[in-house]
Design an enzyme around this catalytic site. Structure first.
Site, mmCIF file in Angstrom:
data_model
loop_
_atom_site.group_PDB
_atom_site.id
_atom_site.type_symbol
_atom_site.label_atom_id
_atom_site.label_comp_id
_atom_site.label_asym_id
_atom_site.label_seq_id
_atom_site.Cartn_x
_atom_site.Cartn_y
_atom_site.Cartn_z
ATOM 1 N N LYS A 1 0.839 -1.199 0.000
ATOM 2 C CA LYS A 1 0.000 0.000 0.000
ATOM 3 C C LYS A 1 0.876 1.252 0.000
ATOM 4 C CE LYS A 1 -3.918 -2.001 2.515
ATOM 5 N NZ LYS A 1 -4.945 -1.767 1.488
ATOM 6 N N ARG B 1 -10.801 -10.986 -0.821
ATOM 7 C CA ARG B 1 -11.635 -11.884 -1.619
ATOM 8 C C ARG B 1 -11.057 -13.304 -1.672
ATOM 9 N NH1 ARG B 1 -11.141 -7.912 -6.638
ATOM 10 N NH2 ARG B 1 -11.074 -6.523 -4.818
#
Length: 508
Positions: A282, A356
């Site tokens: 990130k 996910r």
């Protein structure tokens, strides 16, 4: 936690640190709300004018303090805004009462007792006010130095006791409303504690241990799959995400059953105890709050325990997909292919689309038990925040009627949500040349793409909904209503309400 009591006492004679009253925004200025008649009378019926002079308008969340009238045993009156005055005979809705009670409870930190003289006409009102008080009084002080903090402005203890005036202490429905408010709020606050706990103290193993302790306390069945069991079972998604961390992943199954249950719900929670993004690291400024990436698992955990405490006639299974997403020599790389628990293969194009992957394994595990419905909860995509902002979560589903039912349940309990589509044309963007599916698709509509990915791991014929709580799960701004800064516990009340509706036969 703050203690809740029901009281038939009159406001003037009640010994307390403060009397809380409601004030609404009327067409011509502030209006004193029902419940505060005795207080208004002590001001010779001029309380609304006094409040207006002090700058009060009745706007939602507005708090105005003034000295109590002569003869009152409480020294302080706290007037809290309820928002717009309702239509004649309409009454105040539960969320307005909840927010007002929360704002007042937060303001009264450091007080031992307060009397709440807010509009209270039935058990539902009592439950809403009680919930607002308990959620608004929340504080997370586990890591603060008690000695220093006693002198700090924000070091005040939460409100000790809240007496709800107008309640009926001997009425079974009122007592049940308070018991429900207490159980749900305590478990929601437990979720907040987990979300706020720093990741050096809450890794997957620690989270699983907390779940085990709660299961023992509340008579729940629990199964914890450690890394060896995950390898043996073929949980490639969870193992892939957790492979870069020194803290090994876990899959926790927490089960509540009732002898009279006719339906079975499965709740699945994303539990990334810290998300660095993995190899797809990130950017600066996006890591600081990533301890909150397990908010979905916290909500599921809290909801299952709450269902048990409420004795709901429904079977509820919670699946906590726990991993820490870190970059290292053993971390999954962009370009790697993982074989999921379902047998499908996934090409990992971005290691920061990790939620996910763990959910895919947990959804398939939940599907194998053939529940009547599955609801997953996850801080899944920044795209959902761009679409709906920081206070509203998105709802996707493979059944329009179920999506509407989840939306109605969320709105009923005061959790802003919005139904979102699953456009079939976006599925093609996840086609992979080397695997069954890629974990990334088109950039536009990224939140919907994630929902389409998850749908691939829901068993055939099983009703499913996906709650993307990325926006409201962690409040980076100032507190408002009954919502604190930090972890919010979003989705706990929606899940509990779904369980209640299912138990009553009102949900499909």
């Amino acid at each position: 936690m703050t203690a809740l009591t029901l009281s038939t006492a009159a406001a003037p004679g009640l010994r307390a640190d403060a009397i809380v009253i409601g004030v609404a925004k009327g067409a011509k200025g502030p209006v004193v709300a029902p419940g505060a008649e005795a207080v208004d009378k002590a001001y010779d019926g001029r309380l609304a004018g006094v409040l207006e002079t002090l700058g009060a308008s009745g706007a939602e969340g507005e708090v105005t303090k003034l000295p109590a009238p002569s003869g009152f045993k409480a020294p302080l009156v706290v007037a809290v805004g309820l928002g717009a005055e309702p239509e004649k005979d309409a009454g105040y809705d539960g969320e307005a009462l909840r927010k007002a009670a929360g704002a007042a409870a937060r303001t009264l930190a450091g007080s031992k007792k307060a009397a709440f003289a807010l509009p209270l006409t039935d058990p539902a009102d009592a439950g809403a006010i009680g919930e607002g008080v308990l959620l608004g009084a929340y504080s997370f002080d586990a890591y603060k130095d008690a000695a220093k903090d006693a002198k700090a402005k924000n070091g005040k203890a939460p409100l000790g006791e809240a007496a709800l005036l107008g309640g009926k202490p001997r009425d079974a429905a009122y007592k049940a409303a308070i018991a429900r408010a207490t159980a749900v709020s305590e478990e929601l606050n437990r979720a907040r504690d987990l979300i706020n706990t720093p990741p050096n103290d809450l890794n997957p193993e620690a989270f699983a241990a907390i779940a085990q302790a709660a299961a023992k306390e509340h008579g729940l069945k629990i199964q914890v799959l450690d890394e060896k069991a995950l390898v043996k079972g073929g949980y490639g998604g969870i193992l892939g995400v957790g492979g870069g961390s020194a803290s090994a992943p876990r899959l926790v199954k927490l089960s509540y059953t009732h002898s009279k249950a006719k339906k079975h719900l499965a709740f699945v929670g994303k539990g990334i105890t810290y998300d660095s993004g993995g190899i797809s690291l990130k950017p600066a400024g996006h890591n600081e709050t990533m301890k909150c990436d397990m908010s979905g698992a916290a909500a599921v955990f809290a909801a299952v325990v709450a269902a048990s405490r409420l004795g709901l006639e429904v079977n509820v299974t919670g699946w906590l997909a726990l991993a820490e997403n870190m970059p290292s020599g053993s971390a999954v790389r962009p370009g790697d292919v993982l074989r999921m628990y379902s047998g499908k293969t996934v090409e990992v194009l971005n290691t920061d689309a990790e939620g996910r992957l763990v959910l895919g394994d947990a959804l398939w595990a939940a599907s194998l038990e053939k529940p009547d419905a599955i609801v997953d909860v996850a801080t899944l995509t920044g795209a959902m925040m761009l679409a709906l902002g920081s206070r509203t979560f998105g709802i996707m589903a493979n059944d329009d009627a179920f999506r509407s039912a989840v939306h109605e349940a969320a709105e009923e309990v005061g959790e802003p949500a919005w139904p979102m589509p699953l456009p079939e044309h976006l599925r093609k963007g996840m086609d992979s040349q080397v695997a069954d599916i890629a974990n990334m698709g088109e950039r536009m509509g990224g939140g919907l793409v994630a929902g389409l990915f998850l749908r691939e791991f829901v068993g055939e014929g099983i009703t499913w909904a996906h709650l993307d709580i990325a926006g409201p799960a962690f409040n980076e701004g100032g507190p408002f209503g009954y919502t604190p800064k930090g972890g919010t516990g979003t989705a706990v009340r929606t899940l509990v309400r779904l369980a209640e509706l299912t138990a009553a036969g009102d949900l499909g």
